[in-house]
Design an enzyme around this catalytic site. Structure first.
Site, PDB file in Angstrom:
ATOM      1  N   TYR A 202       0.860  -1.186   0.000  1.00 25.72           N
ATOM      2  CA  TYR A 202       0.000   0.000   0.000  1.00 25.72           C
ATOM      3  C   TYR A 202       0.898   1.239   0.000  1.00 25.72           C
ATOM      4  CZ  TYR A 202      -3.639   3.224   1.552  1.00 25.72           C
ATOM      5  OH  TYR A 202      -4.514   4.274   1.641  1.00 25.72           O
ATOM      6  N   THR A 204       1.438   3.847   1.693  1.00 25.10           N
ATOM      7  CA  THR A 204       2.140   4.368   2.876  1.00 25.10           C
ATOM      8  C   THR A 204       3.159   3.380   3.447  1.00 25.10           C
ATOM      9  OG1 THR A 204       0.457   3.467   4.336  1.00 25.10           O
ATOM     10  CG2 THR A 204       0.156   5.751   3.615  1.00 25.10           C
ATOM     11  N   LYS A 205       3.228   2.167   2.909  1.00 23.57           N
ATOM     12  CA  LYS A 205       4.055   1.138   3.532  1.00 23.57           C
ATOM     13  C   LYS A 205       5.526   1.277   3.109  1.00 23.57           C
ATOM     14  CE  LYS A 205       0.635  -0.396   5.885  1.00 23.57           C
ATOM     15  NZ  LYS A 205      -0.499  -1.201   5.521  1.00 23.57           N
ATOM     16  N   THR A 206       6.391   0.389   3.626  1.00 19.27           N
ATOM     17  CA  THR A 206       7.836   0.629   3.485  1.00 19.27           C
ATOM     18  C   THR A 206       8.324   0.522   2.043  1.00 19.27           C
ATOM     19  OG1 THR A 206       8.338  -1.664   4.035  1.00 19.27           O
ATOM     20  CG2 THR A 206       8.331  -0.074   5.860  1.00 19.27           C
TER      21      THR A 206
END
Ligand SMILES: *Cc1c(COP(=O)(O)O)cnc(C)c1O
Length: 407
Positions: A202, A204-206
């Protein structure tokens, strides 16, 4: 995303308190780091004419499995899809129970219900906010089919203890590793420990593919089941049927899902994965600077150190002790926003959300550690696109609020 506030919109300053120092531009809570390589790879994919699952998705899976050191990696449309496929593959069926943590996103609980099973919420450890392994035995029943630990914020769970309980009781372990790329527990990467581990790409993920996810496993039987169920329950991947040497013939073994990742998304993922360790180094450096600046501030707690592992630093979660300052957590978030700093809350625990309260009858006093955390936690921006100045601005804002609202 938070509303941008300018100096003119800042609320009146309380008597005796200095004017807040406001950053010129709003610092968003999360921004992805995409470069020319990702852009070129997407263009090349579009020019190739092959958009859906194909050679790029396969290359992404091979690279991901190589990165972690696991046998199988299956690219899917989201971590939610990966969790759903994983629970289905380990045999979760109607009437079963799956143990998980309340300190998670609703997707973790929802996929359990999608299979007709019941989420059994076990309280988290007060320090790490990860599922407390010491409470597992008391919640296991003959209907327990799986344990689903969540590596909260990227802090690895105590997998040794969780796996020992699971093996002893012959239940599967499906890890929600949406925050945990890359993380490790006693020298082993998250993604190589449980029966299936699920990652999120997603935005916003790393690392990100816009939307996307990955399920990893060392078990050939689970990989085969997930591979079948990810694409309609069909016996072979569609793209192989359309290759020059492919045959049109296929069969359907079960009512499957539609969870395959596109080659467009995978072409982004391949380059994001190349940069995963570099992104991680930058997040580690930001976390170190935050902790050095905030450790020892009265009323504020920094994230606890990892005992024998590596933190992925997807989130930097602080805690504000109630009553320590003259404002509460929501007031603190507001003051950050006044200073043009985006911040967030992870999470509203599942047992406090309307659906879970109404369906499972949670009452005040249930899951005390998660309940206490719910009123205290807030997450500061931590992502590789942040400049040193951005990090300084966050530090200055937190210090200014902590000092300005001291009791
Ligand atoms: C983001 C997230 C998910 C869902 O990931 P998607 O890829 O958006 O489906 C699941 N669990 C946790 C803990 C998350 O933070």
């Amino acid at each position: 995303m938070s509303v941008q506030l300018t100096r003119g919109q800042a609320p009146a300053v309380a008597p005796g308190r200095a004017e807040p120092h406001v950053r010129k531009e709003f610092l968003p809570f999360a921004v992805p780091m995409l470069g020319e390589e990702e852009i070129a790879a997407v263009v090349e994919c579009l020019r190739s004419g092959w958009l859906t699952t194909g050679p790029r998705a396969e290359a992404f899976e091979l690279a991901f499995a190589g990165f972690l050191g696991c046998r199988h990696a299956l690219a899917v449309t989201s971590c939610t899809a990966a969790l759903h496929l994983a629970l289905e593959a380990v045999g979760v069926r109607p009437g079963d129970e799956v143990i998980t943590s309340p300190m998670t996103f609703t997707a973790t609980g929802a996929v359990i219900e999608h299979l007709g099973a019941r989420p059994v919420l076990v309280d988290c450890d007060a320090a790490t906010l990860n599922l407390d392994p010491g409470l597992l035995e008391a919640h296991l029943t003959p209907r327990t089919r799986a344990i689903m630990p969540v590596h909260f914020a990227g802090h690895p769970c105590e997998m040794d203890r969780i796996l020992a309980v699971a093996r002893h009781h012959r239940v599967a372990v499906v890890e929600d590793a949406a925050h945990a790329l890359p993380a490790a527990h006693h020298g082993r990467r998250i993604g190589t420990l449980g029966d299936v581990t699920c990652f999120s790409f997603y935005v916003t993920k790393t690392i990100t593919t816009g939307e996307g996810g990955m399920a990893t496993t060392d078990r050939d039987d689970l990989a085969e089941r997930m591979r079948t169920m990810r694409l309609h329950g069909m016996t072979r991947d569609a793209w192989k049927r359309y290759r020059g040497d492919g045959s049109w013939a296929y069969d359907v073994l079960d009512a499957g899902f539609k969870y395959n990742l596109t080659d467009i998304a995978a072409s982004i993922g391949i380059h994001q994965l190349h940069r995963c360790d570099a992104f991680h180094l930058r997040r580690q450096a930001i976390a170190r600077r935050y902790t050095a600046a905030f450790a020892g501030l009265p009323g504020l707690a920094v994230p606890p150190p990892v005992a024998g592992g590596v933190h992925a630093w997807h989130l930097y979660v602080m805690r504000l002790e109630p009553g320590a300052l003259t404002l509460d957590r929501d007031g603190f978030l507001h003051q950050l926003r006044v200073r043009n700093i985006g911040a967030s809350v992870h999470f509203r625990p599942l047992h406090l959300l309307t659906h879970y309260r109404q369906r499972y009858g949670f009452v005040a006093g249930d899951l005390p550690n998660a309940t206490a955390a719910a009123a205290r936690v807030f997450s500061l921006p931590i992502y590789p696109r942040m400049t040193d100045q951005d990090v300084d601005d966050v530090i200055d804002a937190v210090l200014e609020i902590a000092r300005g609202y001291r009791r």
